[in-house]
Structure formats: structure tokens, C-alpha cells
Scaffold this motif. Structure first.
Motif, mmCIF file in Angstrom:
data_model
loop_
_atom_site.group_PDB
_atom_site.id
_atom_site.type_symbol
_atom_site.label_atom_id
_atom_site.label_comp_id
_atom_site.label_asym_id
_atom_site.label_seq_id
_atom_site.Cartn_x
_atom_site.Cartn_y
_atom_site.Cartn_z
ATOM 1 N N PHE A 222 7.822 4.988 0.583
ATOM 2 C CA PHE A 222 7.807 3.607 -0.088
ATOM 3 C C PHE A 222 7.112 3.304 -0.887
ATOM 4 O O PHE A 222 6.813 1.858 -0.959
ATOM 5 N N GLY A 223 7.060 3.646 -2.056
ATOM 6 C CA GLY A 223 6.412 3.630 -3.235
ATOM 7 C C GLY A 223 4.709 3.390 -3.084
ATOM 8 O O GLY A 223 4.267 3.981 -1.681
ATOM 9 N N PRO A 224 4.305 3.427 -3.937
ATOM 10 C CA PRO A 224 2.003 3.305 -3.906
ATOM 11 C C PRO A 224 2.246 2.124 -2.990
ATOM 12 O O PRO A 224 3.186 0.380 -2.653
ATOM 13 N N ILE A 225 0.769 2.098 -2.388
ATOM 14 C CA ILE A 225 0.305 1.103 -1.972
ATOM 15 C C ILE A 225 -0.126 -0.440 -2.852
ATOM 16 O O ILE A 225 -0.404 -0.529 -3.778
ATOM 17 N N ILE A 226 0.777 -1.291 -1.448
ATOM 18 C CA ILE A 226 0.017 -2.811 -2.234
ATOM 19 C C ILE A 226 -1.726 -2.979 -2.356
ATOM 20 O O ILE A 226 -1.884 -2.877 -0.577
ATOM 21 N N ASP A 227 -1.936 -3.382 -2.597
ATOM 22 C CA ASP A 227 -3.846 -4.176 -2.458
ATOM 23 C C ASP A 227 -4.254 -4.841 -1.660
ATOM 24 O O ASP A 227 -2.508 -5.925 -1.291
ATOM 25 N N GLY A 228 -4.733 -4.738 -0.858
ATOM 26 C CA GLY A 228 -4.908 -5.755 0.647
ATOM 27 C C GLY A 228 -4.002 -5.566 1.227
ATOM 28 O O GLY A 228 -4.162 -6.608 2.010
ATOM 29 N N TYR A 229 -3.069 -4.691 1.392
ATOM 30 C CA TYR A 229 -1.833 -4.474 2.573
ATOM 31 C C TYR A 229 -2.247 -3.360 2.915
ATOM 32 O O TYR A 229 -2.001 -3.067 4.450
ATOM 33 N N THR A 230 -3.722 -2.342 3.290
ATOM 34 C CA THR A 230 -4.127 -1.249 3.998
ATOM 35 C C THR A 230 -5.257 -1.903 5.355
ATOM 36 O O THR A 230 -5.242 -3.253 5.273
ATOM 37 N N ALA A 231 -4.542 -1.334 5.886
ATOM 38 C CA ALA A 231 -4.623 -2.117 7.695
ATOM 39 C C ALA A 231 -5.803 -1.782 8.028
ATOM 40 O O ALA A 231 -6.610 -1.197 7.626
ATOM 41 N N LEU A 232 -6.343 -2.967 9.053
ATOM 42 C CA LEU A 232 -7.586 -3.740 9.231
ATOM 43 C C LEU A 232 -8.373 -2.363 10.475
ATOM 44 O O LEU A 232 -7.275 -1.574 11.201
ATOM 45 N N PRO A 233 -9.686 -2.189 9.654
ATOM 46 C CA PRO A 233 -10.228 -1.751 10.660
ATOM 47 C C PRO A 233 -9.947 -2.160 12.186
ATOM 48 O O PRO A 233 -9.398 -2.667 12.587
ATOM 49 N N GLN A 234 -9.709 -0.686 13.268
ATOM 50 C CA GLN A 234 -9.135 -1.534 14.020
ATOM 51 C C GLN A 234 -9.931 -1.953 15.446
ATOM 52 O O GLN A 234 -8.378 -3.277 16.162
ATOM 53 N N PRO A 235 -10.740 -2.698 15.106
ATOM 54 C CA PRO A 235 -11.210 -3.537 16.013
ATOM 55 C C PRO A 235 -10.866 -5.023 16.156
ATOM 56 O O PRO A 235 -10.101 -5.549 17.005
ATOM 57 N N GLN A 236 -10.995 -5.032 14.255
ATOM 58 C CA GLN A 236 -10.653 -6.013 13.674
ATOM 59 C C GLN A 236 -8.727 -6.270 13.978
ATOM 60 O O GLN A 236 -8.322 -7.769 13.484
#
Length: 681
Positions: A222-236
Motif C-alpha cells: 500500500f506504499g509508505p505511510i502518509i505523515d499525520g495519517y497514523t492511527a490515534l491512540p485507542q482512547p482518542q
């Protein structure tokens, strides 16, 4: 005399259940299996060759003999002599009815021809992720040859039907060493001379395909990770998902009301964090079983998870409007004069980067399964991208499946939904008595029910009585605790996608005369009933408002809210407070389409946690009667001389919510068998 050789059926059921138990082999209700054997003609008493095949709509993992269609093999194969060609192949499905053996069992599926025409005792047709990855790879035919040699044959895309059955049969005959085929854009079919051989061949195809992907595929399909698009921590992440759920459900229910399901598994979050996800999501799914449940493509948010909530909500509204326009254009482009009407333009899958996936359906199971299918589609895209380029079938072919006359006929055969199907209910004090009866009645009428009670054990018991988590979940909730209530609302949203029916039923009573009523007695009862129902209504109202779907809030008050009974000041005053909340909230929430009503029962003794906890003894002492006679005593003071039971209150809740009292709000319904002193004035 037996009319069936049981051994092929037993082997078929065992094989089907084993294969269907692993969703990597096939999806829920996807694929089909068959076995050929001998039975006895019920008319002539002579042996006859039969084929048993999974019927339409069944699930391999839970298949039983009742889910099999049973056909005469000679008649089924004779249909090849009258086959009118691919342009009229749909007519062949009706002909299957003339091939049935005896009562025939389940309704034959479109894939019946495949199983009857292939010259093998046992046949499996499956939708494994690894197999569909090859089937949707741009150079799938070459990869199939490279991976399998002459063990597996490539067969380009054909719509399921009689022609596909003929083509698979011809491929097997032309390739005697082959154990199966890869069906372009679709899945796999395998065969064997025994059930064990067929199952082994199915597993070999799946295992070999997956090993090829694992060993030779690129590590970041799926290609490299997009800056700022990683998952938020579970509570948030869960907090943001719950904040978006009411809006999303309302949007997804524009044409017809839906239930939701939320998924934030690692594969979903990783897919949505990668550079290729917008392009791949736009291509849509390929396997017919996938896009029939997920629609041709999802609605995809194009903002990062840290974007301001108001900005995200507005963008989702705009994207939804565009999605509906695009879907209408898709329908208009491919529809023919005999196509069924457009069924609805709302998405079944909504993807939110960093947050997860929301899936929608007419009930919780349908919504959950749609999400499972899209997860399978992500796995398929990963496999295809790892070894090639993902290339699903064309939108024209997808439309032919989605608006197929046979698919429309299947939808028309489905039973009519129950009155409360698609409704989501939160019932407080649901662990016993009135609350338990309400929870059971709402679920029986089709609702998803959150069984909320201060006692975790009784809540769990009632939820288990109702069914699995697609129907009911238990929650431990103290209605005097704002944080606990907020958690309950969030859990409801993450489990079912929204909320429609709020039943303020939690209560208790301490029966004492004025001079014996302590500050604690007063505060406890007002905290649970007056304050507790206020808190539940306050925390639930934003969801009901944001959905733009109306809703119902119902207070289980009491005849004591208007009747001056003896030695009962604190309880009756708290109930009077609840009764006026009904009027106040009906006025305030009416402009949002939210109806607020109350139910005034007389004393409900049977099954009541309140009465069992000591109030029954107190009231019996007040009236100078044995406690076990309290229900009969209450009945004798009514006009109808009938005891009020929990199910009678549940009946009133159903009457208010099932759709006939659409213009009723601010009302209190007496359920007291007629207590003249409690008549409303």
C-alpha cells in the motif's frame, strides 16, 4: 428403507463447516460446496444419482443438512442440451426446480450448475483472500501459471451462472492434472474424487497462493505511510469515532435507516495510513460476494485524524452528497429499461483515516458482515498489490451483478423486517423486572438492545437470555454517575453505530412516612430517579439530535407521580419530578423530531428488583397484608381487578415506539389496570 446415502452428506457437512470456520478460506455466507452420491427415487424405488449443494444464502461454517439443495444429477446435466446461451442463462435457474429430488431441500443457488456439471464427486467454490488476490491481479493469468504450473487453471471473469459451470467443467476435462481453477475477478473452485481430497485441494490452492504472496510479494503493497495519517491512540481514537458515529449513521440512513458497526483493527488502520489507499479505495471491491455487501466503493474521508472535529463533520457531509451523486450517475450509466429501481445511494462502508471503518446494514449482523467483507477486500488488495497491480472487474460488470434480476429476486424472498428492526435501544435498570421485560420485548421486535444495570451479573444474564452481541450487550451503569453514563453512550455508539430508544427505567424505593424519612432516603431516591433519568436524557440527546433521525425517550414513572399514596413521600416526589421532565423534554426536543413520553404503572411485584430488595415488605406492612399477597392486593383495588406484570409495561413501550403513535409526545400512559385516583387530569 433409506432414500439417501448419508455418507456423502455427512462428509460434505463436515468439510463445509471446517472450511467455513476460517474466514481466510471464505466469507460469511460466501462460497458453496457439493457432493455427489446415490439416493432412492421415492416414486420408483430405484437408485438415482444425486448432487447435494449448499443452498442459496447459507453459510458454510454453520451449514446443516437442511441447508442443502438436493437435485437429480441426470436432470441437471440434461439442461446442458437445452441451454439457450449466455444471453438467456438466467432462465436456467428456474429450471433447477425441475431437477429437485423429493422435496428438494433448500433453494438452489446460481452456482448449482457449476457443482453439477463438473465431473468430480466433490466440488468446493470459495472466496479466499489469497485466491482473490491472484484473481484480481492485473497479470493474474501469468501469475497463476507461475505459481501453480498445471495444477491450477486460470479462467477469466464470467458472471456466475450456467455458462461458468460449463466453462469450469470444460477446463477440468481439458486439464486432467488440474485440481482447480482461479476464477478471474472472483475466487477459486477445486474438486476431488473424495471429500478429503477435495478439501485438501482447496487448502492447497489457498496455502500455495498465500505462500507465493508472502515469499515474492513486496513488503509495502500500500506504499509508505502518509505523515499525520497514523492511527490515534485507542482512547482518542474511540472518542473521535463515537463523536462521528451519530452523524455518519444519519448520513448512511438518508434513504433507509441503518445499524452500524465500527472496526479499528490493525489492517484497516494501516491501509488508511498508506499512500495508495485513496486510489485503491476508489477502485472498489471485485468479488461479487464483496461488493454486494459493501457497494461498489466506500466513502473515504480525505482529512487526517487530527483535523478539527467541526471541519471533519462538514467534510463528511460534503463527501456524502458527492457520493450520492456519483452513485446515481453509476446507476444511470449502466441501467437498462428492465433494471430494478435504484436501491439507495448511501454508502455501506465509511473509511476514516486514523480512526477506522464504519459499516452499515439493515441489522447488526449485516453491518458487521459488511465490515468483515471489506476487511477481506483490504487483504485481497494487499495480496494483489504485493505481487502485481490490483485490477478489479469493471463497474459495468459490477452493476450487472448488483442489479441482477436474480439478485433482486433473492432480496424479494427475504422475510419482512420486524417493526423495530434498525432501532437501537438503551434500557436502564434492565437486569430485572420491568427493565428486563422491556429489553426482551424490544429485542423480540427487532431492536438492538443495550442492557444497562448497576448489577453486572444481572445485566449479563439478561443480555445472554436475549441472544448474541448482534442483538444485545450488557453494560454496568450507575445512573447517578455521569462518567459511567458517558461511557455507556460511547459503548453503544461503537457497538451499534447510534441510538434511537432511551428507556429511563432504573429506580428504587424506600417506603416511609414523612417523620421517618431521612435526608439520605430523600437524596438516594431523587439521585437515582430524578437526577439519574435527567443525566441519561442529557447524555443521550446529542446523539439523537446529531443523527437527524428523531428518536424516543421514555420514562417509566409511576401512578404515584399523580396519586397520593400513604407513607411514600420521597419515592412519589421523585416520580413526579420524572413525570414533569417528560413534559419539559417533549417541548424542548420536539423540534428535533424526538418524542418524549412516560408510562405510569401500578405496583409491579412480579420479578421486581425493587420489591424483592425490601420495598415489597414495607408496602405489605403499610397495608397490613402478607408480602406474598401484595400483587393480588394491588389487583383488587383496580377497576379491572388485574395484576400488572412487567410485560404489560413492556407492551406500552412497544406501542409507543413501533410506529403507530408517530404524533404522540408529552403523554403519560397509565398501565395500572385502572386506578381511578391516578386518572390523568
Amino acid at each position: 428403507m433409506s432414500t439417501v446415502d448419508d455418507s456423502p452428506v455427512e462428509d460434505l457437512i463436515g468439510r463445509s463447516n471446517r472450511l467455513g470456520a476460517d474466514r481466510r478460506n471464505t466469507n460469511y455466507a460466501g462460497g458453496n460446496t457439493s457432493a455427489k452420491g446415490t439416493g432412492i427415487d421415492p416414486v420408483t424405488g430405484q437408485p438415482v444419482d444425486l448432487v447435494w449443494v449448499k443452498g442459496s444464502g447459507g453459510d458454510l461454517g454453520t451449514l446443516t443438512p437442511a441447508g442443502l439443495a438436493v437435485l437429480r444429477l441426470d436432470r441437471l446435466r440434461a439442461l446442458a442440451q437445452v441451454y439457450p446461451g449466455v444471453e438467456r442463462e438466467d432462465e436456467m435457474v428456474a429450471a433447477f426446480d425441475y431437477c429437485l429430488h423429493g422435496r428438494g431441500g433448500a433453494a438452489p443457488s446460481i452456482d448449482t450448475a457449476m457443482h453439477g456439471l463438473v465431473d468430480a464427486a466433490h466440488v468446493d467454490h470459495l472466496h479466499p483472500d489469497a485466491g482473490i488476490a491472484f484473481a484480481t491481479a492485473a497479470d493474474g493469468e501469468a501469475l497463476t501459471k507461475q505459481c501453480f504450473g498445471d495444477r491450477v487453471v486460470w479462467l477469466g471473469w464470467r458472471r456466475p451462472g450456467f455458462q461458468l459451470g460449463l466453462d469450469i467443467a470444460a477446463a477440468k476435462q481439458a486439464h486432467p492434472r488440474a485440481i482447480g481453477v482461479i476464477l478471474g475477478g472472483h475466487g477459486i473452485t477445486a474438486w476431488g474424487n473424495s471429500s478429503a481430497e477435495c478439501e485438501a485441494n482447496s487448502r492447497e490452492i489457498i496455502r500455495t497462493a498465500q505462500a507465493f504472496i508472502d515469499e515474492r510479494g513486496r513488503p509495502d503493497p500500500f506504499g509508505p505511510i502518509i505523515d499525520g495519517y497514523t492511527a490515534l491512540p485507542q482512547p482518542q481514537r474511540h472518542a473521535r469515532a463515537a463523536a462521528l458515529a451519530p452523524l455518519l449513521r444519519g448520513l448512511a440512513s438518508t434513504d433507509r435507516r441503518q445499524v452500524g458497526h465500527y472496526t479499528d483493527t490493525a489492517p484497516v488502520l494501516d491501509f488508511l495510513a498508506r499512500t495508495q489507499h485513496p486510489r485503491l479505495a476508489a477502485l472498489g471491491t471485485s468479488c461479487p460476494d464483496h461488493f454486494l455487501r459493501t457497494k461498489v466503493r466506500p466513502l473515504l474521508l480525505d482529512l487526517p485524524p487530527t483535523a478539527p472535529l467541526d471541519e471533519v463533520k462538514q467534510r463528511l457531509k460534503d463527501l456524502h452528497e458527492q457520493y450520492r451523486a456519483d452513485y446515481a450517475a453509476y446507476y444511470q450509466q449502466h441501467a437498462t429499461p428492465d433494471s430494478p429501481p435504484m436501491r439507495g445511494a448511501d454508502p455501506a462502508i465509511v473509511l476514516i483515516p486514523g480512526i477506522g471503518m464504519f459499516s452499515y446494514g439493515t441489522n447488526k449482523q449485516t453491518a458487521r458482515v459488511a465490515g468483515e467483507f471489506y476487511l477481506n477486500a483490504i487483504n485481497v488488495m494487499a495480496g494483489a498489490q504485493a505481487i502485481s497491480t490490483y485490477q478489479p472487474i469493471s463497474e459495468a460488470e459490477k452493476f450487472r451483478i448488483e442489479y441482477w434480476a436474480l439478485e433482486e429476486a433473492k432480496l424479494q424472498r427475504m422475510p419482512q423486517p420486524k417493526p423495530l428492526t434498525t432501532r437501537i435501544a438503551l434500557v436502564t435498570g434492565a437486569g430485572s423486572g420491568i427493565g428486563r421485560a422491556i429489553a426482551h420485548r424490544l429485542a423480540a421486535e427487532g431492536a438492538c438492545v443495550v442492557v444497562a444495570d448497576r448489577n453486572p451479573h444481572t445485566a449479563a444474564t439478561v443480555a445472554a437470555e436475549i441472544g448474541d452481541t448482534d442483538t444485545a450487550i450488557p453494560l454496568t451503569v450507575d445512573v447517578t454517575d455521569t462518567t459511567a453514563i458517558q461511557h455507556a453512550i460511547q459503548t453503544t455508539l461503537l457497538t451499534y453505530g447510534g441510538l434511537d430508544l432511551v428507556i429511563n427505567n432504573a429506580g428504587l424505593s424506600i417506603s416511609k412516612p414523612l417523620l421517618e424519612t431521612t435526608d439520605t432516603d430523600w437524596d438516594t431516591q431523587h439521585s437515582v430517579m430524578a437526577r439519574g433519568s435527567f443525566l441519561i436524557s442529557r447524555e443521550a440527546a446529542p446523539t439523537l439530535i446529531d443523527q437527524h433521525m428523531g428518536g424516543d425517550i421514555i420514562y417509566i414513572t409511576s401512578k404515584n407521580s399523580v396519586f397520593a399514596g400513604p407513607n411514600n413521600l420521597a419515592y412519589s416526589a421523585a416520580k413526579a419530578d420524572q413525570a414533569h421532565q417528560v413534559r419539559l423534554l417533549a417541548t424542548e426536543l420536539g423540534p428535533h423530531g424526538i418524542r418524549v413520553n412516560g408510562i405510569n404503572p401500578d405496583g409491579v411485584v412480579q420479578g421486581s428488583g425493587i420489591f424483592a430488595a425490601g420495598w415489597g415488605a414495607q408496602r405489605a406492612a403499610t397495608y397490613n397484608i402478607p408480602e406474598h399477597q401484595l400483587g393480588a392486593f394491588y389487583a383488587q383495588r383496580t377497576l379491572l381487578k388485574r395484576e400488572v406484570l412487567p410485560e404489560h409495561v413492556a407492551n406500552a413501550v412497544y406501542a409507543l415506539t413501533a410506529g403507530n403513535l408517530t404524533h404522540t409526545t408529552g403523554l403519560h400512559i397509565p398501565v395500572d389496570a385502572g386506578v381511578a385516583a391516578a386518572f390523568l387530569r
